[in-house]
Design a protein around this motif. Structure first.
Motif, PDB file in Angstrom:
ATOM      1  N   SER A 197       0.832  -1.214   0.000  1.00 16.14           N
ATOM      2  CA  SER A 197       0.000   0.000   0.000  1.00 16.14           C
ATOM      3  C   SER A 197       0.860   1.255   0.000  1.00 16.14           C
ATOM      4  O   SER A 197       0.547   2.235  -0.687  1.00 16.14           O
ATOM      5  CB  SER A 197      -0.932  -0.004   1.213  1.00 16.14           C
ATOM      6  N   THR A 198       1.964   1.225   0.752  1.00 15.93           N
ATOM      7  CA  THR A 198       2.872   2.371   0.751  1.00 15.93           C
ATOM      8  C   THR A 198       3.523   2.543  -0.618  1.00 15.93           C
ATOM      9  O   THR A 198       3.672   3.671  -1.105  1.00 15.93           O
ATOM     10  CB  THR A 198       3.963   2.205   1.837  1.00 15.93           C
ATOM     11  N   ALA A 199       3.891   1.428  -1.250  1.00 12.89           N
ATOM     12  CA  ALA A 199       4.484   1.492  -2.593  1.00 12.89           C
ATOM     13  C   ALA A 199       3.525   2.137  -3.581  1.00 12.89           C
ATOM     14  O   ALA A 199       3.930   2.961  -4.414  1.00 12.89           O
ATOM     15  CB  ALA A 199       4.858   0.085  -3.057  1.00 12.89           C
ATOM     16  N   THR A 200       2.248   1.770  -3.500  1.00 15.23           N
ATOM     17  CA  THR A 200       1.249   2.355  -4.398  1.00 15.23           C
ATOM     18  C   THR A 200       1.110   3.852  -4.167  1.00 15.23           C
ATOM     19  O   THR A 200       1.001   4.632  -5.121  1.00 15.23           O
ATOM     20  CB  THR A 200      -0.109   1.660  -4.191  1.00 15.23           C
ATOM     21  N   ASN A 201       1.144   4.268  -2.891  1.00 14.21           N
ATOM     22  CA  ASN A 201       1.047   5.700  -2.584  1.00 14.21           C
ATOM     23  C   ASN A 201       2.302   6.459  -3.011  1.00 14.21           C
ATOM     24  O   ASN A 201       2.221   7.620  -3.422  1.00 14.21           O
ATOM     25  CB  ASN A 201       0.781   5.907  -1.095  1.00 14.21           C
ATOM     26  N   SER A 246       3.989   9.892  -1.583  1.00 13.97           N
ATOM     27  CA  SER A 246       3.769  10.023  -0.148  1.00 13.97           C
ATOM     28  C   SER A 246       4.026   8.692   0.548  1.00 13.97           C
ATOM     29  O   SER A 246       3.721   7.633  -0.002  1.00 13.97           O
ATOM     30  CB  SER A 246       2.340  10.485   0.148  1.00 13.97           C
ATOM     31  N   LEU A 247       4.586   8.755   1.758  1.00 15.03           N
ATOM     32  CA  LEU A 247       4.890   7.555   2.530  1.00 15.03           C
ATOM     33  C   LEU A 247       3.718   7.235   3.458  1.00 15.03           C
ATOM     34  O   LEU A 247       3.866   7.106   4.676  1.00 15.03           O
ATOM     35  CB  LEU A 247       6.177   7.762   3.340  1.00 15.03           C
ATOM     36  N   VAL A 253      11.968   2.883   4.635  1.00 11.90           N
ATOM     37  CA  VAL A 253      11.270   3.321   3.420  1.00 11.90           C
ATOM     38  C   VAL A 253      11.704   2.613   2.128  1.00 11.90           C
ATOM     39  O   VAL A 253      10.972   2.662   1.138  1.00 11.90           O
ATOM     40  CB  VAL A 253      11.454   4.846   3.211  1.00 11.90           C
ATOM     41  N   PHE A 254      12.874   1.979   2.088  1.00  9.11           N
ATOM     42  CA  PHE A 254      13.413   1.610   0.780  1.00  9.11           C
ATOM     43  C   PHE A 254      12.666   0.469   0.100  1.00  9.11           C
ATOM     44  O   PHE A 254      12.478   0.496  -1.120  1.00  9.11           O
ATOM     45  CB  PHE A 254      14.902   1.265   0.852  1.00  9.11           C
ATOM     46  N   TYR A 255      12.226  -0.548   0.849  1.00  7.82           N
ATOM     47  CA  TYR A 255      11.536  -1.654   0.183  1.00  7.82           C
ATOM     48  C   TYR A 255      10.228  -1.189  -0.458  1.00  7.82           C
ATOM     49  O   TYR A 255       9.967  -1.534  -1.625  1.00  7.82           O
ATOM     50  CB  TYR A 255      11.288  -2.797   1.164  1.00  7.82           C
ATOM     51  N   PRO A 256       9.386  -0.397   0.234  1.00  9.76           N
ATOM     52  CA  PRO A 256       8.218   0.157  -0.468  1.00  9.76           C
ATOM     53  C   PRO A 256       8.609   1.031  -1.666  1.00  9.76           C
ATOM     54  O   PRO A 256       7.940   1.004  -2.706  1.00  9.76           O
ATOM     55  CB  PRO A 256       7.516   0.990   0.614  1.00  9.76           C
ATOM     56  N   PHE A 257       9.710   1.796  -1.519  1.00  7.28           N
ATOM     57  CA  PHE A 257      10.191   2.606  -2.651  1.00  7.28           C
ATOM     58  C   PHE A 257      10.600   1.704  -3.810  1.00  7.28           C
ATOM     59  O   PHE A 257      10.295   2.001  -4.979  1.00  7.28           O
ATOM     60  CB  PHE A 257      11.365   3.471  -2.202  1.00  7.28           C
TER      61      PHE A 257
END
Length: 501
Positions: free
Chosen positions: A43-47, A53-54, A67-71
């Motif tokens: 969900s964070t990756a999609t945002n 936005s994180l 933060v890096f894996y969602p990035f």
């Protein structure tokens, strides 16, 4: 380039392709395994991809995880247009293949290079039940383990030149690993330990400066991530609880994981503390002996250093801060380094034997390793037999996909009044299956959160009967404090409404 150099990497490439196919087989039925962590990442990756936005699925800033894996997932989504959950199986298969290939690359540079040893270790990695579990879920360990392998390669190259330019690459990889998983600080520790023991670095001319240079750059991104978290929520790594497991118990749990990894019977569990202690102390002794002999600069020693630092960090930190009980997933970044650290000496020892007895000993070693791999293969096949019919355990298996309550939730998304908060004992499941945002029932430990929850005059409660989390406020406790009216139900769940009392 000589033909032998092609062969050095060809076998690693073949092993990587086999590993890729293994993950494909495990995820073919229902896709990548999904856990609460996975939904947080996706969900964070999609945002990130859509809004830069994180923000997680529950509309709060990402703080519990770096933060890096969602990035990373968001970047793949931006390039391919594929949702991280749908693309998760291919992402994991590719990362697993990359880990296998880089491990083979590393072993081809060992002091006593043995092709048979390399093949056996690559086979053990492909068949590892612990790694196959990791690489069938959308988890950050999948990327973190690859970063460990890249760190080992980069540090070895630094040892060949001892230049700041080569050390910079080591520091950059380490910095990224630290914002992939917070436990990435163990890579800083491993690099610092190797720098400290390196007898090729004069103390005052280079060593101190290189340690400070490496440490400053390595920690920089993590510090920035923690500052960002504190600014957004006032908490650097989210809410954390003090440990409830003492040092002795954590040492025991590490020992049981090593027993399982070694395909030993659980009858060895009573000796788990002794096994873990022997392994850690033996590796420490070996590394110190290599440093004393001036033979610290090799791939093998980088691997040993990381194994020691990671194992000791988890042991100590689990005794200070509370998280899930030490298990195979938590120790998974240590599996390949530990496997190599405990076996690399076998080719060395056999090379020292000049008589024909070494062929007998080599044959015994090969038979033992193949017996170990056959045992792990049996465990892998049993798991595949189950997951081929029901899916990878978690939110992507049939227990959830064919759940009557999940179907009910999807069909009744319009029963909630606007502006009235929704709570659940599995808010990530609510988001995954309905796209609706909800809040997690508070943990009993955080009394202020519990009081805040009970202060709500009106709210909806989506309750999944097939889940049990003893750390959350229970349904009976909520009913004692609030008047709940059941407004919907199906097998395995109910929906309640608090009417203000």
């Amino acid at each position: 380039m000589k033909p032998s150099r092609y062969l050095n990497n060809l076998d690693s490439f073949i092993a990587a392709c086999i590993g890729f196919y293994a993950i494909y087989l495990y995820t073919a039925y229902s896709g990548v395994g999904i856990s609460p962590d996975s939904i947080m990442y996706a969900s964070t990756a999609t945002n990130i991809q859509s809004h830069l936005s994180l923000i997680t699925f529950n509309k709060t800033p990402l703080t519990f995880f770096p933060v890096f894996y969602p990035f990373f997932l968001g970047a793949i989504q931006f390039i391919t247009g594929a949702d991280p959950i749908r693309a998760g199986a291919m992402i994991d298969a590719t990362l697993f293949a990359a880990v296998i290939f880089t491990t083979g690359w590393i072993m081809s540079k060992f002091v006593a290079h043995s092709r048979i040893y390399k093949w056996l270790i690559l086979g053990a990695i492909i068949l590892s039940p612990g790694l196959l579990e990791i690489y069938t879920y959308l988890w950050s360990e999948t990327l973190f383990i690859l970063e460990i392998m890249l760190f080992i390669i980069a540090y070895w190259r630094y040892m060949q030149t001892h230049t700041l330019k080569s050390l910079l690459w080591v520091a950059i990889i380490t910095a990224i690993a630290c914002i992939t998983r917070y436990v990435g600080i163990t890579i800083i520790g491993a690099g610092g330990l190797m720098l400290l023991l390196d007898d090729h670095l004069p103390w005052w001319k280079k060593k101190v400066g290189h340690i400070l240079f490496y440490g400053f750059i390595s920690i920089s991104l993590l510090v920035a991530n923690l500052i960002l978290n504190s600014t957004a929520t006032g908490l650097s790594t989210g809410t954390r609880e003090p440990s409830i497991t003492p040092f002795k118990d954590n040492l025991y749990y590490i020992g049981t994981v090593i027993v399982d990894w070694g395909a030993l019977s659980n009858k060895a569990y009573p000796f788990a503390i002794l096994i873990a202690s022997i392994v850690l102390l033996a590796l420490i002794a070996v590394l110190l002996w290599k440093a004393f002999k001036g033979k610290i600069n090799s791939y093998e020693n980088i691997v040993i250093a990381f194994t020691i630092v990671y194992g000791m960090f988890i042991l100590v930190w689990a005794s200070i801060q509370r998280f899930e009980r030490i298990n195979s997933r938590l120790l998974s970044p240590m599996f390949i380094p530990l496997l190599i650290a405990c076996t690399y000496w076998v080719p060395d020892m056999l090379n020292l034997i000049k008589s024909k007895a070494k062929y007998v000993l080599a044959g015994v070693a090969i038979i033992l390793m193949m017996a170990f791999e056959y045992s792990t293969y049996q465990a892998d096949y049993e798991r595949y037999d189950d997951e081929g019919d029901y899916g990878v355990p978690g939110y992507s298996d049939d227990d959830w996909n064919k759940s009557e309550f999940v179907v009910y939730l999807k069909q009744h998304k319009n029963i909630y009044k606007p502006g009235v908060p929704i709570f659940s004992d599995a808010n990530e499941a609510v988001y995954l299956f309905t796209g609706m945002s909800s809040e997690l029932i508070p943990h009993k430990f955080f009394s202020k959160d519990v009081q805040k929850f009970y202060a709500h005059k009106q709210f909806y409660l989506i309750w999944f009967d097939n889940l049990y989390n003893s750390e959350l406020v229970s349904l009976p406790d909520i009913m004692k404090n609030k008047k709940l009216v059941k407004i919907g139900a199906a097998k395995q769940g109910e929906i309640y409404y608090c009417d203000g009392k």
